[in-house]
Design an enzyme around this catalytic site. Structure first.
Site, PDB file in Angstrom:
ATOM      1  N   SER A 100       0.850  -1.192   0.000  1.00 46.74           N
ATOM      2  CA  SER A 100       0.000   0.000   0.000  1.00 46.74           C
ATOM      3  C   SER A 100       0.880   1.235   0.000  1.00 46.74           C
ATOM      4  O   SER A 100       2.033   1.199   0.469  1.00 46.74           O
ATOM      5  CB  SER A 100      -0.890   0.014   1.248  1.00 46.74           C
ATOM      6  OG  SER A 100      -1.561   1.245   1.389  1.00 46.74           O
ATOM      7  N   TYR A 134      -2.879  -1.472  10.427  1.00 49.57           N
ATOM      8  CA  TYR A 134      -2.898  -1.813   8.997  1.00 49.57           C
ATOM      9  C   TYR A 134      -1.684  -1.215   8.298  1.00 49.57           C
ATOM     10  O   TYR A 134      -0.977  -1.908   7.562  1.00 49.57           O
ATOM     11  CB  TYR A 134      -4.178  -1.285   8.351  1.00 49.57           C
ATOM     12  CG  TYR A 134      -4.209  -1.447   6.837  1.00 49.57           C
ATOM     13  CD1 TYR A 134      -4.691  -2.607   6.264  1.00 49.57           C
ATOM     14  CD2 TYR A 134      -3.739  -0.433   5.998  1.00 49.57           C
ATOM     15  CE1 TYR A 134      -4.708  -2.768   4.881  1.00 49.57           C
ATOM     16  CE2 TYR A 134      -3.750  -0.584   4.620  1.00 49.57           C
ATOM     17  CZ  TYR A 134      -4.242  -1.755   4.064  1.00 49.57           C
ATOM     18  OH  TYR A 134      -4.248  -1.898   2.701  1.00 49.57           O
TER      19      TYR A 134
END
Length: 254
Positions: free
Chosen positions: A138, A151
């Site tokens: 990400s 996360y």
């Protein structure tokens, strides 16, 4: 990696980026096998894409991973691409007590899952003349969102792991590529049509172009400024990015 003629295993292939890339790669002439925990969703996706295959897999379970690996190798001996995409993104608040069960599930899914899946299949991949391991990290691996702290940390750790594994495999037939998406308008958080989110078709199109190269990191132009996180200026960039989200929060549900 080459974009056709592969046998590709994709975890988390029933929705969002995973499904989008699975279907795009299927259309390009690859044999695609998707996995997920929910059989009904696997059947829905494969029914919509004749010729696509599926395997039920829980990436939080080592036993499930090892069983799936054995089944994959038995049914698809020409497997040459493993695409670790499964993951989820809860909101958290690390200024107070952390939900330990949620943290453990998140780490097991987003970090240990890809490590274990690849470990279960790496010796097979080494027997293939041109193999690829793919990880979905990400942009938050480079600049975290404070409201998704755990996360973001799992994606930073996955980025670090991919760097090390790429180096360790440098003298083999296996290449490691990392796909680092921006905010894409999928149901990972909440599919809302927010103009700040990249439309999924645009992301898939640009990602395939970059994936066809030997680039170790597959990124779209939109995240280049954040990927080039400016060293000692990191803290100011992080503060400005997160303050913008405080002032205009990401939607979290209907």
């Amino acid at each position: 990696m080459k974009l056709s003629g592969n046998t590709i295993f994709i975890t988390g292939g029933t929705s969002g980026i995973g499904r989008g890339l699975a279907e795009a790669l299927h259309r390009l002439g690859n044999k695609v096998i998707i996995s997920g925990r929910r059989t009904a969703l696997l059947q829905e996706v494969t029914a919509a894409n004749p010729g696509m295959d599926s395997i039920t897999l829980d990436v939080t379970s080592l036993e499930s991973i090892q069983a799936a690996a054995r089944e994959l190798i038995e049914r698809h001996s020409d497997l040459n691409v493993v695409f670790n995409n499964a993951g989820f993104m809860p909101f958290d608040d690390v200024s107070g007590p952390v939900d330990d069960a949620l943290a453990q599930d998140l780490i097991a899914t987003n970090l240990l899952g890809p490590i274990r899946v690849t470990a279960a299949l790496i010796e097979h991949l080494k027997t293939r003349p041109a193999a690829t391991v793919l990880y979905t990290s990400s942009v938050l691996a480079y600049v975290p969102i404070a409201t998704n702290a755990i996360y973001s940390a799992t994606k930073a750790a996955l980025h670090s792991y991919a760097l090390s594994q790429r180096f360790q495999l440098r003298d083999t037939s296996v290449r490691v590529q990392e796909i680092a998406p921006p905010w894409v308008d999928t149901d990972l958080i909440y599919k809302s049509g927010d103009p700040r989110a990249m439309p999924l078709p645009d992301f898939i199109e640009q990602t395939l172009v970059a994936l066809a190269t030997d680039a170790p990191e597959v990124i779209v132009d939109a995240i280049r400024p954040m990927r080039d996180n400016p060293g000692a200026g990191e803290h100011a960039l992080f503060e400005a990015f997160n303050q913008s989200l405080v002032e205009n929060p990401i939607p979290v549900g209907a």
